[in-house]
Design an enzyme around this catalytic site. Sequence first.
Site, PDB file in Angstrom:
ATOM      1  N   HIS A 128     -38.815  65.842 -52.254  1.00 26.99           N
ATOM      2  CA  HIS A 128     -40.041  65.437 -51.564  1.00 26.99           C
ATOM      3  C   HIS A 128     -39.894  64.030 -51.020  1.00 26.99           C
ATOM      4  O   HIS A 128     -39.301  63.169 -51.666  1.00 26.99           O
ATOM      5  CB  HIS A 128     -41.264  65.527 -52.486  1.00 26.99           C
ATOM      6  CG  HIS A 128     -41.112  64.824 -53.799  1.00 26.99           C
ATOM      7  ND1 HIS A 128     -40.399  65.361 -54.845  1.00 26.99           N
ATOM      8  CD2 HIS A 128     -41.564  63.627 -54.236  1.00 26.99           C
ATOM      9  CE1 HIS A 128     -40.426  64.535 -55.868  1.00 26.99           C
ATOM     10  NE2 HIS A 128     -41.117  63.456 -55.522  1.00 26.99           N
ATOM     11  N   GLY A 175     -36.671  57.594 -61.214  1.00 27.19           N
ATOM     12  CA  GLY A 175     -37.962  58.052 -61.701  1.00 27.19           C
ATOM     13  C   GLY A 175     -38.445  59.323 -61.042  1.00 27.19           C
ATOM     14  O   GLY A 175     -39.651  59.599 -61.027  1.00 27.19           O
TER      15      GLY A 175
HETATM   16  P1  AMP Z   1     -41.579  61.414 -57.816  1.00 28.64           P
HETATM   17  O1  AMP Z   1     -41.729  60.406 -58.909  1.00 28.64           O
HETATM   18  O2  AMP Z   1     -40.863  60.845 -56.627  1.00 28.64           O
HETATM   19  O3  AMP Z   1     -40.961  62.707 -58.321  1.00 28.64           O
HETATM   20  O4  AMP Z   1     -43.039  61.724 -57.307  1.00 28.64           O
HETATM   21  C1  AMP Z   1     -43.777  62.826 -57.710  1.00 28.64           C
HETATM   22  C2  AMP Z   1     -45.140  62.671 -57.090  1.00 28.64           C
HETATM   23  O5  AMP Z   1     -45.811  63.903 -57.158  1.00 28.64           O
HETATM   24  C3  AMP Z   1     -46.032  61.624 -57.765  1.00 28.64           C
HETATM   25  O6  AMP Z   1     -46.439  60.653 -56.811  1.00 28.64           O
HETATM   26  C4  AMP Z   1     -47.211  62.460 -58.266  1.00 28.64           C
HETATM   27  O7  AMP Z   1     -48.448  61.772 -58.188  1.00 28.64           O
HETATM   28  C5  AMP Z   1     -47.167  63.659 -57.347  1.00 28.64           C
HETATM   29  N1  AMP Z   1     -47.744  64.897 -57.869  1.00 28.64           N
HETATM   30  C6  AMP Z   1     -47.469  65.491 -59.049  1.00 28.64           C
HETATM   31  N2  AMP Z   1     -48.170  66.637 -59.171  1.00 28.64           N
HETATM   32  C7  AMP Z   1     -48.897  66.766 -58.030  1.00 28.64           C
HETATM   33  C8  AMP Z   1     -49.821  67.739 -57.559  1.00 28.64           C
HETATM   34  N3  AMP Z   1     -50.140  68.832 -58.286  1.00 28.64           N
HETATM   35  N4  AMP Z   1     -50.391  67.550 -56.342  1.00 28.64           N
HETATM   36  C9  AMP Z   1     -50.087  66.457 -55.615  1.00 28.64           C
HETATM   37  N5  AMP Z   1     -49.208  65.509 -56.009  1.00 28.64           N
HETATM   38  C10 AMP Z   1     -48.629  65.657 -57.202  1.00 28.64           C
END
Ligand code: AMP
Length: 112
Positions: A97, A90
């Site tokens: 990150h 996902g």
């Molecule tokens: P993943 O599913 O591991 O790729 O997690 C991506 C994460 O990025 C999710 O928890 C989102 O809520 C977070 N996210 C997406 N856009 C932003 C943003 N502009 N600022 C902070 N967090 C974000």
Amino acid sequence: MDCIFCKIISRQIPASIIYEDDKVLAFNDISPKAPVHVLVIPKTHVDTVDELADMSVVADLFLVMKKIAAEQGIDKSGYRIVVNQGHDAGQAVPHLHFHLLGGRSLLGLSIF
Ligand code: AMP
Ligand code: ZN
């Protein structure tokens, strides 16, 4: 590069940044799953764990996560570090990150 996290690094889009050094940026997740939910990223763009060649990046990220956990007061109570790699996990944002989560019991928390 059309990468949302690179745009946060370059301040093209806003974020709640809580830590920065020459290699690492950390900011609060926009959709937090716990009282502490911080994303910790390398400033040099790399898509995924699978694309990561320079493993010193991992050490840099872990050192920062330990520091943030102590600053946020979750080092003793415990925390979880999560990396989603690719489609089946996902992974939504293709900039490596680490999620740092804590501040409540995480038993039963699904990511994501
Ligand atoms: P993943 O599913 O591991 O790729 O997690 C991506 C994460 O990025 C999710 O928890 C989102 O809520 C977070 N996210 C997406 N856009 C932003 C943003 N502009 N600022 C902070 N967090 C974000
Ligand atoms: Zn990027």
